[in-house]
Design a protein around this motif. Structure first.
Motif, PDB file in Angstrom:
ATOM      1  N   UNK A  17       0.845  -1.192   0.000  1.00  0.00           N
ATOM      2  CA  UNK A  17       0.000   0.000   0.000  1.00  0.00           C
ATOM      3  C   UNK A  17       0.879   1.240   0.000  1.00  0.00           C
ATOM      4  N   UNK A  18       0.392   2.276  -0.670  1.00  0.00           N
ATOM      5  CA  UNK A  18       1.037   3.583  -0.587  1.00  0.00           C
ATOM      6  C   UNK A  18       0.626   4.197   0.747  1.00  0.00           C
ATOM      7  N   UNK A  19       1.579   4.836   1.440  1.00  0.00           N
ATOM      8  CA  UNK A  19       1.237   5.453   2.721  1.00  0.00           C
ATOM      9  C   UNK A  19       2.212   6.572   3.038  1.00  0.00           C
ATOM     10  N   UNK A  20       1.814   7.389   3.970  1.00  0.00           N
ATOM     11  CA  UNK A  20       2.695   8.379   4.575  1.00  0.00           C
ATOM     12  C   UNK A  20       2.331   8.471   6.058  1.00  0.00           C
ATOM     13  N   UNK A  21       3.348   8.417   6.899  1.00  0.00           N
ATOM     14  CA  UNK A  21       3.173   8.573   8.339  1.00  0.00           C
ATOM     15  C   UNK A  21       3.873   9.850   8.766  1.00  0.00           C
ATOM     16  N   UNK A  22       3.197  10.644   9.585  1.00  0.00           N
ATOM     17  CA  UNK A  22       3.783  11.847  10.158  1.00  0.00           C
ATOM     18  C   UNK A  22       3.543  11.794  11.660  1.00  0.00           C
ATOM     19  N   UNK A  23       4.616  11.758  12.427  1.00  0.00           N
ATOM     20  CA  UNK A  23       4.527  11.751  13.887  1.00  0.00           C
ATOM     21  C   UNK A  23       5.127  13.055  14.386  1.00  0.00           C
ATOM     22  N   UNK A  24       4.349  13.775  15.188  1.00  0.00           N
ATOM     23  CA  UNK A  24       4.806  15.047  15.741  1.00  0.00           C
ATOM     24  C   UNK A  24       4.860  14.962  17.253  1.00  0.00           C
ATOM     25  N   UNK A  25       5.898  15.547  17.811  1.00  0.00           N
ATOM     26  CA  UNK A  25       6.112  15.584  19.254  1.00  0.00           C
ATOM     27  C   UNK A  25       6.311  17.047  19.642  1.00  0.00           C
ATOM     28  N   UNK A  26       5.488  17.532  20.560  1.00  0.00           N
ATOM     29  CA  UNK A  26       5.566  18.931  20.983  1.00  0.00           C
ATOM     30  C   UNK A  26       5.708  18.994  22.502  1.00  0.00           C
ATOM     31  N   UNK A  27       6.726  19.694  22.941  1.00  0.00           N
ATOM     32  CA  UNK A  27       6.973  19.868  24.364  1.00  0.00           C
ATOM     33  C   UNK A  27       6.740  21.328  24.715  1.00  0.00           C
ATOM     34  N   UNK A  28       5.768  21.562  25.586  1.00  0.00           N
ATOM     35  CA  UNK A  28       5.421  22.917  26.027  1.00  0.00           C
ATOM     36  C   UNK A  28       5.238  22.879  27.535  1.00  0.00           C
ATOM     37  N   UNK A  29       6.136  23.527  28.255  1.00  0.00           N
ATOM     38  CA  UNK A  29       6.093  23.465  29.712  1.00  0.00           C
ATOM     39  C   UNK A  29       6.297  22.031  30.170  1.00  0.00           C
ATOM     40  N   UNK A  30       5.346  21.520  30.943  1.00  0.00           N
ATOM     41  CA  UNK A  30       5.439  20.143  31.430  1.00  0.00           C
ATOM     42  C   UNK A  30       4.554  19.187  30.639  1.00  0.00           C
ATOM     43  N   UNK A  31       4.059  19.633  29.484  1.00  0.00           N
ATOM     44  CA  UNK A  31       3.163  18.796  28.675  1.00  0.00           C
ATOM     45  C   UNK A  31       3.851  18.333  27.397  1.00  0.00           C
ATOM     46  N   UNK A  32       3.658  17.072  27.089  1.00  0.00           N
ATOM     47  CA  UNK A  32       4.122  16.503  25.834  1.00  0.00           C
ATOM     48  C   UNK A  32       2.892  16.116  25.021  1.00  0.00           C
ATOM     49  N   UNK A  33       2.773  16.662  23.820  1.00  0.00           N
ATOM     50  CA  UNK A  33       1.681  16.306  22.927  1.00  0.00           C
ATOM     51  C   UNK A  33       2.264  15.485  21.783  1.00  0.00           C
ATOM     52  N   UNK A  34       1.655  14.329  21.527  1.00  0.00           N
ATOM     53  CA  UNK A  34       2.097  13.447  20.452  1.00  0.00           C
ATOM     54  C   UNK A  34       0.952  13.319  19.460  1.00  0.00           C
ATOM     55  N   UNK A  35       1.220  13.638  18.201  1.00  0.00           N
ATOM     56  CA  UNK A  35       0.209  13.512  17.151  1.00  0.00           C
ATOM     57  C   UNK A  35       0.727  12.539  16.102  1.00  0.00           C
ATOM     58  N   UNK A  36      -0.173  11.685  15.646  1.00  0.00           N
ATOM     59  CA  UNK A  36       0.171  10.741  14.584  1.00  0.00           C
ATOM     60  C   UNK A  36      -0.821  10.943  13.442  1.00  0.00           C
ATOM     61  N   UNK A  37      -0.317  11.070  12.234  1.00  0.00           N
ATOM     62  CA  UNK A  37      -1.176  11.191  11.058  1.00  0.00           C
ATOM     63  C   UNK A  37      -0.833  10.057  10.101  1.00  0.00           C
ATOM     64  N   UNK A  38      -1.856   9.308   9.724  1.00  0.00           N
ATOM     65  CA  UNK A  38      -1.715   8.188   8.793  1.00  0.00           C
ATOM     66  C   UNK A  38      -2.433   8.584   7.516  1.00  0.00           C
ATOM     67  N   UNK A  39      -1.706   8.693   6.413  1.00  0.00           N
ATOM     68  CA  UNK A  39      -2.288   9.147   5.150  1.00  0.00           C
ATOM     69  C   UNK A  39      -2.211   8.032   4.120  1.00  0.00           C
ATOM     70  N   UNK A  40      -3.323   7.826   3.425  1.00  0.00           N
ATOM     71  CA  UNK A  40      -3.394   6.860   2.332  1.00  0.00           C
ATOM     72  C   UNK A  40      -3.486   7.645   1.030  1.00  0.00           C
ATOM     73  N   UNK A  41      -2.378   7.831   0.317  1.00  0.00           N
ATOM     74  CA  UNK A  41      -2.431   8.547  -0.960  1.00  0.00           C
ATOM     75  C   UNK A  41      -2.870   7.658  -2.124  1.00  0.00           C
ATOM     76  N   UNK A  42      -3.112   6.392  -1.835  1.00  0.00           N
ATOM     77  CA  UNK A  42      -3.498   5.445  -2.880  1.00  0.00           C
ATOM     78  C   UNK A  42      -4.988   5.470  -3.152  1.00  0.00           C
TER      79      UNK A  42
END
Length: 116
Positions: free
Chosen positions: A41-66
């Protein structure tokens, strides 16, 4: 696919970073002939990690370009030193989930907060 998939064994590319008012990084992975051999399968994964103060935000994006449906399963095992586990909170913005033990698909309210 083997139990833990292939993404963790491949080189990811840093596609964004920020260090002005907070620290963040985004890493990305796309399909290659190597991945197509085990996951056709065609795919793209984008994982983002954001640190702000004492908080860590983790975002995951799964894209199907097919053009065909792309089955996938996300395994995510972050580990943190957390002496007060009752103070941890996770927001899971999903509408359904599958119980791996029973195979049953169930509805979940979006943005449900789960305390560990």
């Amino acid at each position: 696919l083997k139990q833990h998939g292939f993404a963790r064994d491949l080189p990811w590319q840093m596609t964004a970073n920020q260090h002005q008012d907070h620290a963040s990084i985004t890493v990305s992975l796309s399909d290659t002939p190597q991945t197509q051999a085990v996951y056709p399968f065609a795919f793209r994964l984008d994982f983002s990690y954001e640190l702000l103060g004492t908080s860590l935000t983790i975002r995951q994006r799964y894209t199907n370009p097919g053009t065909v449906r792309m089955p996938f399963s996300a395994g995510f095992h972050p580990y943190f030193a957390a002496p007060a586990k009752s103070a941890l909170a996770f927001t899971l913005p999903v509408t359904t989930y599958t119980d791996k033990a029973t195979g049953k698909v169930a509805a979940r309210q979006t943005s449900q907060v789960i305390y560990y």
